[in-house]
Design a protein around this motif. Structure first.
Motif, PDB file in Angstrom:
ATOM      1  N   GLY A   1       0.822  -1.212   0.000  1.00  0.00           N
ATOM      2  CA  GLY A   1       0.000   0.000   0.000  1.00  0.00           C
ATOM      3  C   GLY A   1       0.858   1.265   0.000  1.00  0.00           C
ATOM      4  N   ASN A   2       1.900   1.274   0.850  1.00  0.00           N
ATOM      5  CA  ASN A   2       2.773   2.450   0.905  1.00  0.00           C
ATOM      6  C   ASN A   2       3.494   2.685  -0.416  1.00  0.00           C
ATOM      7  N   LEU A   3       3.977   1.594  -1.004  1.00  0.00           N
ATOM      8  CA  LEU A   3       4.651   1.698  -2.306  1.00  0.00           C
ATOM      9  C   LEU A   3       3.703   2.279  -3.360  1.00  0.00           C
ATOM     10  N   MET A   4       2.439   1.834  -3.339  1.00  0.00           N
ATOM     11  CA  MET A   4       1.449   2.369  -4.296  1.00  0.00           C
ATOM     12  C   MET A   4       1.287   3.871  -4.107  1.00  0.00           C
ATOM     13  N   ARG A   5       1.124   4.288  -2.839  1.00  0.00           N
ATOM     14  CA  ARG A   5       0.933   5.722  -2.552  1.00  0.00           C
ATOM     15  C   ARG A   5       2.155   6.536  -2.987  1.00  0.00           C
ATOM     16  N   GLU A   6       3.338   6.015  -2.656  1.00  0.00           N
ATOM     17  CA  GLU A   6       4.566   6.737  -3.024  1.00  0.00           C
ATOM     18  C   GLU A   6       4.710   6.841  -4.540  1.00  0.00           C
ATOM     19  N   THR A   7       4.359   5.747  -5.228  1.00  0.00           N
ATOM     20  CA  THR A   7       4.590   5.694  -6.668  1.00  0.00           C
ATOM     21  C   THR A   7       3.546   6.485  -7.447  1.00  0.00           C
ATOM     22  N   PHE A   8       2.277   6.316  -7.057  1.00  0.00           N
ATOM     23  CA  PHE A   8       1.203   6.869  -7.890  1.00  0.00           C
ATOM     24  C   PHE A   8       0.548   8.107  -7.296  1.00  0.00           C
ATOM     25  N   GLY A   9       1.037   8.524  -6.108  1.00  0.00           N
ATOM     26  CA  GLY A   9       0.598   9.796  -5.549  1.00  0.00           C
ATOM     27  C   GLY A   9      -0.745   9.734  -4.861  1.00  0.00           C
ATOM     28  N   SER A  10      -1.093  10.837  -4.236  1.00  0.00           N
ATOM     29  CA  SER A  10      -2.297  10.874  -3.404  1.00  0.00           C
ATOM     30  C   SER A  10      -3.569  10.938  -4.253  1.00  0.00           C
ATOM     31  N   GLU A  11      -3.403  11.285  -5.519  1.00  0.00           N
ATOM     32  CA  GLU A  11      -4.576  11.346  -6.413  1.00  0.00           C
ATOM     33  C   GLU A  11      -5.081   9.970  -6.832  1.00  0.00           C
ATOM     34  N   ALA A  12      -4.219   8.957  -6.682  1.00  0.00           N
ATOM     35  CA  ALA A  12      -4.601   7.602  -7.108  1.00  0.00           C
ATOM     36  C   ALA A  12      -5.785   7.117  -6.269  1.00  0.00           C
ATOM     37  N   VAL A  13      -6.755   6.490  -6.920  1.00  0.00           N
ATOM     38  CA  VAL A  13      -7.856   5.875  -6.189  1.00  0.00           C
ATOM     39  C   VAL A  13      -7.545   4.387  -6.087  1.00  0.00           C
ATOM     40  N   ILE A  14      -7.595   3.832  -4.871  1.00  0.00           N
ATOM     41  CA  ILE A  14      -7.229   2.423  -4.682  1.00  0.00           C
ATOM     42  C   ILE A  14      -8.447   1.638  -4.209  1.00  0.00           C
ATOM     43  N   LYS A  15      -8.848   0.648  -4.999  1.00  0.00           N
ATOM     44  CA  LYS A  15      -9.987  -0.200  -4.636  1.00  0.00           C
ATOM     45  C   LYS A  15      -9.412  -1.517  -4.099  1.00  0.00           C
ATOM     46  N   VAL A  16      -9.675  -1.788  -2.826  1.00  0.00           N
ATOM     47  CA  VAL A  16      -9.099  -2.971  -2.184  1.00  0.00           C
ATOM     48  C   VAL A  16     -10.165  -4.065  -2.043  1.00  0.00           C
ATOM     49  N   LEU A  17      -9.942  -5.216  -2.670  1.00  0.00           N
ATOM     50  CA  LEU A  17     -10.885  -6.336  -2.575  1.00  0.00           C
ATOM     51  C   LEU A  17     -10.442  -7.290  -1.465  1.00  0.00           C
ATOM     52  N   PRO A  18     -11.374  -8.054  -0.902  1.00  0.00           N
ATOM     53  CA  PRO A  18     -10.942  -9.126  -0.008  1.00  0.00           C
ATOM     54  C   PRO A  18     -10.057 -10.091  -0.796  1.00  0.00           C
ATOM     55  N   ALA A  19      -9.079 -10.709  -0.128  1.00  0.00           N
ATOM     56  CA  ALA A  19      -8.179 -11.635  -0.828  1.00  0.00           C
ATOM     57  C   ALA A  19      -8.886 -12.962  -1.100  1.00  0.00           C
ATOM     58  N   GLY A  20      -8.467 -13.635  -2.160  1.00  0.00           N
ATOM     59  CA  GLY A  20      -8.974 -14.982  -2.432  1.00  0.00           C
ATOM     60  C   GLY A  20      -9.864 -15.085  -3.654  1.00  0.00           C
ATOM     61  N   GLU A  21      -9.949 -16.299  -4.190  1.00  0.00           N
ATOM     62  CA  GLU A  21     -10.686 -16.602  -5.423  1.00  0.00           C
ATOM     63  C   GLU A  21     -12.163 -16.200  -5.325  1.00  0.00           C
ATOM     64  N   LYS A  22     -12.717 -16.269  -4.101  1.00  0.00           N
ATOM     65  CA  LYS A  22     -14.138 -15.932  -3.931  1.00  0.00           C
ATOM     66  C   LYS A  22     -14.448 -14.484  -4.312  1.00  0.00           C
ATOM     67  N   SER A  23     -13.431 -13.635  -4.313  1.00  0.00           N
ATOM     68  CA  SER A  23     -13.656 -12.227  -4.679  1.00  0.00           C
ATOM     69  C   SER A  23     -13.885 -12.036  -6.169  1.00  0.00           C
ATOM     70  N   LYS A  24     -13.573 -13.066  -6.952  1.00  0.00           N
ATOM     71  CA  LYS A  24     -13.663 -12.936  -8.418  1.00  0.00           C
ATOM     72  C   LYS A  24     -15.101 -13.153  -8.852  1.00  0.00           C
ATOM     73  N   ASN A  25     -16.009 -12.280  -8.376  1.00  0.00           N
ATOM     74  CA  ASN A  25     -17.430 -12.488  -8.672  1.00  0.00           C
ATOM     75  C   ASN A  25     -18.043 -11.231  -9.293  1.00  0.00           C
ATOM     76  N   SER A  26     -19.284 -11.383  -9.761  1.00  0.00           N
ATOM     77  CA  SER A  26     -19.924 -10.282 -10.494  1.00  0.00           C
ATOM     78  C   SER A  26     -20.275  -9.110  -9.570  1.00  0.00           C
ATOM     79  N   ARG A  27     -20.482  -9.398  -8.289  1.00  0.00           N
ATOM     80  CA  ARG A  27     -20.792  -8.316  -7.349  1.00  0.00           C
ATOM     81  C   ARG A  27     -19.593  -7.376  -7.229  1.00  0.00           C
ATOM     82  N   ASN A  28     -18.401  -7.952  -7.049  1.00  0.00           N
ATOM     83  CA  ASN A  28     -17.199  -7.115  -6.975  1.00  0.00           C
ATOM     84  C   ASN A  28     -16.899  -6.422  -8.301  1.00  0.00           C
ATOM     85  N   LEU A  29     -17.198  -7.109  -9.409  1.00  0.00           N
ATOM     86  CA  LEU A  29     -17.004  -6.491 -10.727  1.00  0.00           C
ATOM     87  C   LEU A  29     -17.803  -5.187 -10.819  1.00  0.00           C
ATOM     88  N   LEU A  30     -19.088  -5.268 -10.455  1.00  0.00           N
ATOM     89  CA  LEU A  30     -19.938  -4.075 -10.537  1.00  0.00           C
ATOM     90  C   LEU A  30     -19.505  -3.033  -9.509  1.00  0.00           C
TER      91      LEU A  30
END
Lengths: 348, 348
Positions: free
Chosen positions: B46-75
């Motif tokens: 997370g820190n590396l992302m902020r440092e690299t892409f700046g405070s303007e970057a929007v970060i969407k964090v999903l729960p970890a794991g294969e179960k997250s690969k669903n249409s609800r998270n897609l939408l």
């Protein structure tokens, strides 16, 4: 009957237009199909679907209307395809107007990363416009067409037999786009002027549909993914029409395209881009289809043009008619845009 | 550092592999980005992302794991993109493993019919496999990857710096695919044999990753949409592995690929397609990574191979190793398939 081929970098598509196109397709068609349609179309053509595609065909019937073009119905179509055991080489037929074509096309493009797709457009609007070119979509979070793909159907069957059952207002929608093509294409313009007193004649509409599809096919061939500005010309009339549509609603999309064209023609005249007899002729064609209203709240509706996904910078971009067969893109600040729209409204 | 170009009919993609690839990308990168990641990756980087892409970057964090690969998270990702005001020329960065790459890739391909996409794979498996080639997907109605697109990222950054934090089991996943590439590609096979005692060495993995990507890039160039049988070779080991995975679960995908390869190698030997020292060497590589189990319920698990979307007819199709750098497709009836899998299980 005319066959128009659309070859793009990624695929090839054939549009069969004219009387008899459906019958010919029905005869050569083989195998099991998954049909997407809506309630209105199903009540008119459900029997024809059953006769043509047999009892093995699975038919998914959506409620009629733009509201059906949502992600819930998209997932429900995909779920029904899985339940019906559609395979990677399966065939989806979009049998209906633009809403059906857009959502069925998106479903076909996503299911197992893409199965075969045939469009059978049953409205004038979808025949001249949305069924050709491979744009698919659903609306999401109040944003029109936010979720979509580019996915070419292998065939489009544009048969005027389906136009007989359309109410006049539905024909207006298609005529909106047809007159837009007239503003982009000299040959279509000439035909419209020559036939201006029989615009609703089915014989005339069948022929002009093929001309519009030919024009669009050429545009899609040169700019499938809407990247180099060529496909953007098809947006003529849409930026302003769409802003009014979002704000005022309750009127078919095609009529808004005509109203948008009217207002944008005014802007083009005032900016010295288009004028004279050509502009007068386009205006008289528009007025044959729709009575252009003088909107009361230009400010708040016009600002919606800024949210159009094609306007990524500060100015508003408009594609406007210039002279026969020629259009131009103009950029205009929001303040000037509102001022000129107001002027146009007062002149009505 | 190596750059591998993948030019397909529809687009062009560059994979930057090797130490320093991320730093180089970070330096040249400009503008606002929308990042999709998961909780595990975010807690590490997370820190590396902020440092690299700046405070303007929007970060969407999903729960970890294969179960997250669903249409609800897609939408939900697409909704977050709209809320963040992502435009047609916006950039989505998939920062994570295969699940993140698949769902972020699909979101990027659908939002406004496609925005820019960069893959930054952080697992060995996603570096050698899923981040390259443009396959995107979510699972739906218990069917893996039912909804998806082909959508090439403009760049893939495969940097071994991310491998340092991976647990051994996670490396096994990637090694499963790497040994699969070994069974398809003579050069990779030679390197694996030569380095069989340092398979987990990060220096070795960095180099072999580039070789695997080169092999996959070549396959994707020749068969982007999985239509002419070339891309299907990448399925080696997967049909049987995937059937066991569906039935038995609770073990990383890459290990199932190895187990599937082991069982399919047995079938290939019994059918006279592959044998001798070559087959023994592949088996000894597999056994370095995973202990192959003798499954008790072959009947009910094997039948799931029939549901694989690549098996559209009666027989089961398997891509099996033949000789160094050469594979073959064999077709086998379900009964024989079950009989040979059982034989293989008893031999363990």
């Amino acid at each position: 009957m005319t066959d128009i081929k659309i070859k793009t970098a990624s695929s090839e598509s054939v549009v069969h237009c004219g009387a008899g196109a459906f019958e010919k397709y029905a005869k050569k068609h083989k195998g099991r199909v998954f049909i997407v349609t809506d309630k209105n179309v199903y009540s008119l053509y459900g029997n024809l679907m059953r006769e043509t595609f047999g009892s093995e065909a699975v038919i998914k019937v959506l409620p009629a209307g733009e509201k059906s073009k949502n992600s819930r119905n998209l997932l429900s179509i995909i779920g029904a395809m899985a339940e019906a055991g559609v395979k990677r080489n399966g065939l989806v037929i979009a049998f209906g107007g633009g809403v059906v074509g857009d959502i069925a096309g998106l479903s076909a493009s996503l299911y197992m990363r893409g199965v075969r797709l045939v469009q059978i457009p049953t409205t004038l609007l979808s025949q001249v416009d949305s069924s050709v070119g491979g744009k698919t979509a659903v609306d999401f979070g109040k944003i029109k067409n936010l979720i979509g793909t580019f996915y070419q159907p292998e065939e489009v069957i544009a048969d005027p037999m389906f136009l007989d059952t359309l109410p006049k207002r539905e024909l207006n929608c298609g005529l909106g786009e047809i007159i837009k093509y007239g503003a982009l294409d000299g040959e279509i313009y000439e035909k419209l002027c020559k036939n201006k007193d029989r615009l609703y004649d089915c014989g005339f509409l069948g022929g002009i549909t093929a001309d519009c599809i030919r024009h669009k096919a050429d545009v899609v061939r040169r700019d499938e993914h809407d990247l180099n500005g060529i496909r953007k010309t098809l947006n003529l009339g849409h930026t302003t029409g769409h802003a009014f549509e979002l704000y005022y609603g309750r009127r078919p999309h095609g009529e808004y395209v005509l109203i948008g064209m009217y207002y944008e023609l005014y802007i083009a005249k005032r900016k010295g881009v288009c004028g004279g007899e050509y502009s007068d002729n386009l205006i008289s064609l528009i007025k044959k289809i729709v009575k252009v209203p003088a909107y009361a709240d230009i400010e708040n509706s016009a600002v919606l043009a800024k949210h159009d996904k094609k306007n990524s910078d500060e100015n508003i971009s408009l594609v406007v008619p210039q002279s026969e067969g020629k259009s131009a893109e103009i950029f205009i600040g929001l303040d000037e845009y509102i001022r000129l729209l107001n002027e146009c409204g007062r002149s009505l």
